[in-house]
Design an enzyme around this catalytic site. Structure first.
Site, PDB file in Angstrom:
ATOM      1  N   LYS A 109       0.884  -1.327  -0.098  1.00 52.78           N
ATOM      2  CA  LYS A 109       0.415   0.023  -0.181  1.00 52.78           C
ATOM      3  C   LYS A 109       0.866   1.451   0.459  1.00 52.78           C
ATOM      4  O   LYS A 109       0.402   2.800  -0.700  1.00 52.78           O
ATOM      5  CB  LYS A 109      -1.054  -0.507   1.225  1.00 52.78           C
ATOM      6  CG  LYS A 109      -1.949  -0.751   1.172  1.00 52.78           C
ATOM      7  CD  LYS A 109      -3.397  -0.934   1.830  1.00 52.78           C
ATOM      8  CE  LYS A 109      -3.780  -2.069   1.091  1.00 52.78           C
ATOM      9  NZ  LYS A 109      -3.624  -3.476   2.317  1.00 52.78           N
TER      10      LYS A 109
HETATM   11  C1  LIG Z   1      -4.553  -4.199   1.868  1.00 53.88           C
HETATM   12  C2  LIG Z   1      -3.751  -5.774   1.478  1.00 53.88           C
HETATM   13  C3  LIG Z   1      -4.472  -6.715   1.181  1.00 53.88           C
HETATM   14  C4  LIG Z   1      -5.373  -6.731  -0.015  1.00 53.88           C
HETATM   15  O1  LIG Z   1      -5.355  -5.654  -1.518  1.00 53.88           O
HETATM   16  P1  LIG Z   1      -6.651  -5.142  -2.077  1.00 53.88           P
HETATM   17  O2  LIG Z   1      -6.236  -4.610  -2.821  1.00 53.88           O
HETATM   18  O3  LIG Z   1      -7.525  -4.464  -0.789  1.00 53.88           O
HETATM   19  O4  LIG Z   1      -8.004  -6.466  -2.311  1.00 53.88           O
HETATM   20  C5  LIG Z   1      -3.159  -7.476   0.840  1.00 53.88           C
HETATM   21  N1  LIG Z   1      -2.710  -8.013   1.247  1.00 53.88           N
HETATM   22  C6  LIG Z   1      -2.299  -7.318   2.129  1.00 53.88           C
HETATM   23  C7  LIG Z   1      -0.779  -7.665   3.281  1.00 53.88           C
HETATM   24  C8  LIG Z   1      -2.883  -6.047   2.350  1.00 53.88           C
HETATM   25  O5  LIG Z   1      -2.115  -5.332   3.109  1.00 53.88           O
END
Ligand SMILES: *Cc1c(COP(=O)(O)O)cnc(C)c1O
Length: 431
Positions: free
Chosen positions: A107
């Site tokens: 993210k």
């Molecule tokens: C946020 C997150 C996800 C999921 O991603 P999305 O875009 O919400 O589908 C998967 N793995 C990790 C480690 C995350 O932080």
């Protein structure tokens, strides 16, 4: 370029307006009015381009008219100052490591990009913007880190008390400055509900300019398409059709990958891999979308019962179920299977996967059972130390703690404890 609300296409906003508002006035998600494919030559010669050049070319059409090329280049240079390696762990199975950023989860890119855009748009404005965001773990840290010290922007992060890992908690509660962490006595769904209620509460919105930093915000969502292009650049020489398996929760990441495909990137199939929160795998089976309350799992960043970005994926294919199926497969896996897989991968290849990556690996293998002649890439969305308890317990090893994590571990946690929506409201009305 303009963005329209998925509820009503006549409701439109510029990139700037959509980033500042987060969500359309009718509560629809914003969606680009067009996705103009990139020239074939771009993909033919992608290995000769730097990541910065790739990112610039891919995102430019979406911000055109709102952010000049020079500013955009600077933003991209700031956002993408780490690597995105594709690491092969078996024949035709590789992982795309997205955890080399400051908070060691994928993210970081979206959060940094959004923070840069919002900081740029707030320059010279006298009204501050408050970013209000709920987190099940990784969003909070990435948003806190991305927005730290950005002028004109305050950040309030809600997280469920006792339900995020120690490292995740430290990452969002120790920064200070313009970042406030609220510890909610409840679940992630409760946090999300409080955030949604605040956005609809005129007493608050008359008083403060609120925006969201969840992946519904286009500035957080769209830059995730870079990952897929970076992976394509590295895997293209394998000469096989590429399959991406994406561990999915709110489905923002995978949806951005599907936008990269619309830009012309050759991909055989996307696989949405989930834990037991299986609304989408069920939908892909029978065409019925039935949201349910989320269940807690060891891959907690994917504990989502009603994934907000799935509507964008459906829209990409005009809600045509048969066409969607040609591009998307989806499978769900239990915690037990996930742990077994972490062990198997470690013993066979020495690779330490976090629980989210392991779910991605599982989905890829499931798809490759009937499509063996493909090159599979699963996304490793977080560094294993971010889920230390599970990794230690499952693999009997302690991964080395990287410096960016060590830095926050010793810092003091500061949070505001809140039991009800009224607590959040009075905070937002007061400061
Ligand atoms: C946020 C997150 C996800 C999921 O991603 P999305 O875009 O919400 O589908 C998967 N793995 C990790 C480690 C995350 O932080």
């Amino acid at each position: 370029m303009n963005f329209y609300s998925l509820n009503d296409h006549t409701i439109q906003a510029s990139f700037r307006e959509a980033v500042i508002a987060g969500i359309a006035p009718d509560k629809g998600l914003y969606f680009p009015e067009r996705i103009e494919p990139l020239p074939k030559e771009f993909f033919d010669t992608i290995e000769s381009l730097s990541n910065h050049e790739i990112a610039f070319t891919a995102i430019q059409q979406f911000v055109e008219g709102e952010i000049s090329d020079n500013v955009l280049k600077n933003i991209i240079a700031d956002v993408l100052d780490f690597d995105f390696p594709v690491v092969e762990i078996e024949d035709n199975v590789a992982t795309l490591e997205l955890f080399h950023g400051p908070t060691m989860a994928f993210k970081d890119v979206g959060a940094r990009f959004m923070a840069n855009c919002l900081g740029y748009f707030s320059k010279g404005n006298d009204t501050n913007v408050t970013v209000l965001v709920a987190t099940s773990g990784d969003t909070g840290g990435a948003v806190a880190n991305g927005f730290l010290g950005v002028d004109g922007v305050n950040v309030v992060i809600l997280y469920p008390s006792g339900k995020v890992s120690d490292i995740q908690e430290k990452q969002l509660t120790t920064l200070g400055q313009n970042i406030v962490a609220m510890e909610i006595n409840g679940t992630f769904d409760d946090c999300q509900r409080m955030v949604k209620t605040a956005f609809l509460d005129p007493e608050i919105t008359d008083y403060r300019k609120l925006t969201s930093a969840n992946s519904i915000n286009i500035a957080r969502w769209l830059p995730q398409l870079f990952y897929f292009l970076f992976a394509y650049k590295q895997a293209k020489s394998k000469g096989k059709e590429i399959v991406f398996s994406v561990p999915s929760g709110n489905f923002g990441n995978i949806c951005a990958g599907m936008v990269a495909q619309k830009l012309g990137m050759p991909v055989k199939q996307f696989v949405a891999s989930t834990n037991v929160n299986d609304v989408v795998p069920k939908f892909m089976e029978n065409g019925v979308y039935e949201p349910v309350p989320s269940k807690a799992t060891i891959s907690n960043a994917m504990d989502v019962g009603d994934p907000s970005n799935f509507i964008r994926i459906r829209h990409l294919y005009q809600d045509n179920f048969d066409e969607l199926k040609e591009h998307l497969s989806s499978y769900s896996f239990s915690d037990e299977t996930t742990k077994e897989t972490m062990k198997k991968v470690y013993s066979e290849s020495g690779y330490v996967a976090d629980p989210h990556g392991a779910v991605g690996y599982l989905g890829l293998k499931e798809y490759q059972k009937s499509n063996p002649d493909t090159y599979g890439i699963f996304l490793e969305t977080a560094h294993p130390v971010k889920f230390l308890d599970v990794v230690e317990e499952t693999l009997n090893l302690t991964p080395e703690i990287p410096p960016q994590i060590q830095k926050v571990m010793g810092k003091e946690k500061k949070s505001i404890k809140i039991d009800t929506y009224e607590g959040l409201k009075s905070y937002l009305l007061e400061k």
